[in-house]
Design an enzyme around this catalytic site. Structure first.
Site, PDB file in Angstrom:
ATOM      1  N   GLU A   1      22.923 -37.301  11.677  1.00 46.31           N
ATOM      2  CA  GLU A   1      22.725 -38.549  12.409  1.00 46.31           C
ATOM      3  C   GLU A   1      22.012 -38.339  13.748  1.00 46.31           C
ATOM      4  OE1 GLU A   1      26.528 -40.559  12.431  1.00 46.31           O
ATOM      5  OE2 GLU A   1      26.376 -40.966  10.280  1.00 46.31           O
TER       6      GLU A   1
ATOM      7  N   GLU B   1      25.576 -38.838   2.933  1.00 44.91           N
ATOM      8  CA  GLU B   1      26.901 -39.242   3.442  1.00 44.91           C
ATOM      9  C   GLU B   1      27.106 -40.733   3.328  1.00 44.91           C
ATOM     10  OE1 GLU B   1      28.080 -37.792   7.384  1.00 44.91           O
ATOM     11  OE2 GLU B   1      29.208 -39.645   7.635  1.00 44.91           O
TER      12      GLU B   1
END
Length: 469
Positions: A216, A319
């Site tokens: 991220e 994810e």
């Protein structure tokens, strides 16, 4: 006989083939349950009033890498709080190809992440030579867990690793938490760090198939995080990480960029992959789903566009989970439907692998050192040892149990948008067709393949895998 002719694959035939239906259904006990076998009859043409799922085995697309979940500190710690019989049950449920759902893919983290009980690192402060590199922390729970999982999967697991943050002393904010950026003077040392991690884990008997640059990279989180713009990531890969992997004999490790949400997927991919000097090191583009579950729905179009623009690179879902754990919601059917919707659309967009987040969490949706509690497909009550399988476990299983590594996606299309579908030809020649019905009504349809059709019913709020063999 001409050699080329001899090696040409025979056209697919439905001769002597039937359809076995495996069903998971809301409001019943069906959980990946074999419910019926249906038969094909000649059907040259469907009509407008009939609902059909059309499958064309002659049109093939991407090859399946695998499906699985993340092996985090939280999953490992929770696993070792269970009695031995429940540990065995969990491993069988996820990784056994016959008795379970046959996971083959895994993700783990480099140093700590939010789903760790504490924040920790592998080197001492200001150790630029990485001489103090030590994964002793991982040897208590995570490394034994990964080994147990690999054994349960038959001795082989496709595992990739991701850092949540460099050590704080390498960053502009001096902290592994709260974002910040990698200082330019530590670019090479941080690149060396990935190599050190891979070498250390592999010496301990855990092969690392691939890695992503950063988890991220556009999120400043209260947990472990580090920000890279698209240009930052491109230049780090081009000038440091890619060459360092190559120099250390790791060119075969699969490097994944982005590893964040679908919203900026195309922008990140285009910035990095339009630079040949960076693109040559990149195997694929990873993505998550956290920005997408709004009133307008997930942005699957970004995934499709990215695949169309860069077809020589691989898309991999790295994810996803349902956030904000609430024990009162653990039996909600929508948890599974979210997975089914994403997986069908992602595979149809060209995705080669799909990785859930934590494979196991406790009764609070943790442990998590910043209180970021979430759902996982299986939850353990660490007081009683009981395991709860949410609907998402079964929805994922409709893919992972029946669509095997090496399978080729084939054309599959529903004549009505109230049915979602994807289909694969497995290496053994069996076809797996997944059909999902999110509506409140039963839908009768035809499974149509090359002039023949079988009658099937999709109960309300159900998912089925149809095996043609």
């Amino acid at each position: 006989m001409n050699t080329a002719t001899a090696q040409k694959k025979a056209p697919f035939s439905l001769k002597n083939k039937d359809v076995k239906v495996y069903l998971t259904e809301k409001g019943s006990d069906n959980r990946i349950t074999p419910t019926e076998t249906v038969h094909f009859s000649p059907k040259p043409q469907t009509v407008e009033t009939e609902i059909a799922v059309f499958v064309d085995p002659s049109k093939s697309f991407q090859t399946m890498l695998g499906i699985g979940g993340a092996l985090t500190d939280a999953s490992a710690e929770t696993f070792y709080k269970l009695p031995k019989d429940k540990q065995k049950e969990l491993l069988t449920a996820y990784y056994d190809k016959t008795k379970g759902i046959g996971y083959t893919l895994g993700r783990t983290h480099i140093q700590s992440c939010d789903f760790s009980s504490d924040t920790y690192g592998y080197v001492k402060d200001n150790d630029k030579s990485l001489k103090t590199f030590d994964v002793s922390h991982d040897k208590k729970y995570r490394i034994p867990f990964i080994k147990a999982v690999t054994a349960a999967a038959g001795g082989k697991l496709t595992l990739f690793a991701t850092p949540w943050s460099p050590p704080g002393w390498m960053k502009t904010n001096g902290d592994v938490l709260h974002g910040g950026k990698l200082k330019p003077e530590y670019d090479q040392i941080w690149a060396n760090f990935y190599v050190k991690f891979i070498q250390t884990y592999e010496k301990l008997g855990i092969p690392i198939w691939g890695l992503s640059t950063q988890n991220e990279p556009m999120a400043t989180q209260k947990w472990e995080s580090c920000v890279y713009t698209a240009e930052d990531e491109r230049d780090f890969i081009k000038n440091f990480l890619g060459p360092t992997l190559a120099k250390n004999g790791m060119s075969g490790k699969k490097l994944i960029i982005w590893d964040h949400n679908r919203d900026l997927l195309y922008q990140r991919a285009s910035t990095i992959l339009e630079d040949p000097a960076a693109a040559k090191y990149v195997w694929g583009i990873g993505f998550h789903w956290y920005e997408t579950w709004t009133k307008t729905g997930p942005n699957f179009e970004n995934t499709r566009l990215t695949h169309a623009a860069f077809p020589d690179k691989n898309l991999i879902f790295t994810e996803g989970c349902a956030e904000s754990f609430d024990a009162s919601r653990i039996n909600e059917w929508s948890l599974g439907e979210r997975y089914g919707t994403s997986m069908i659309n992602d595979f149809n967009a060209g995705t080669v692998g799909w990785t859930d987040w934590n494979v196991l969490l406790d009764e609070q949706g943790g442990p998590n050192h910043v209180g970021n509690y979430c759902f996982s497909p299986v939850h353990a009550d660490t007081k009683t040892g009981a395991l709860t399988y949410t609907s998402s476990y079964y929805y994922i299983g409709h893919f992972s149990k029946f669509i095997h590594p090496g399978a080729k996606r084939i054309a599959s299309s529903a004549s009505r948008d109230n049915l979602l579908t994807t289909a694969y030809m497995n290496p053994d020649g069996k076809i797996a067709v997944v059909v999902m019905n999110k509506t409140d009504e039963k839908i009768d349809y035809l499974l149509w393949i090359k002039g023949k059709a079988a009658n099937v019913s999709a109960p309300a709020h159900s998912i089925a895998t149809l095996i043609v063999e």
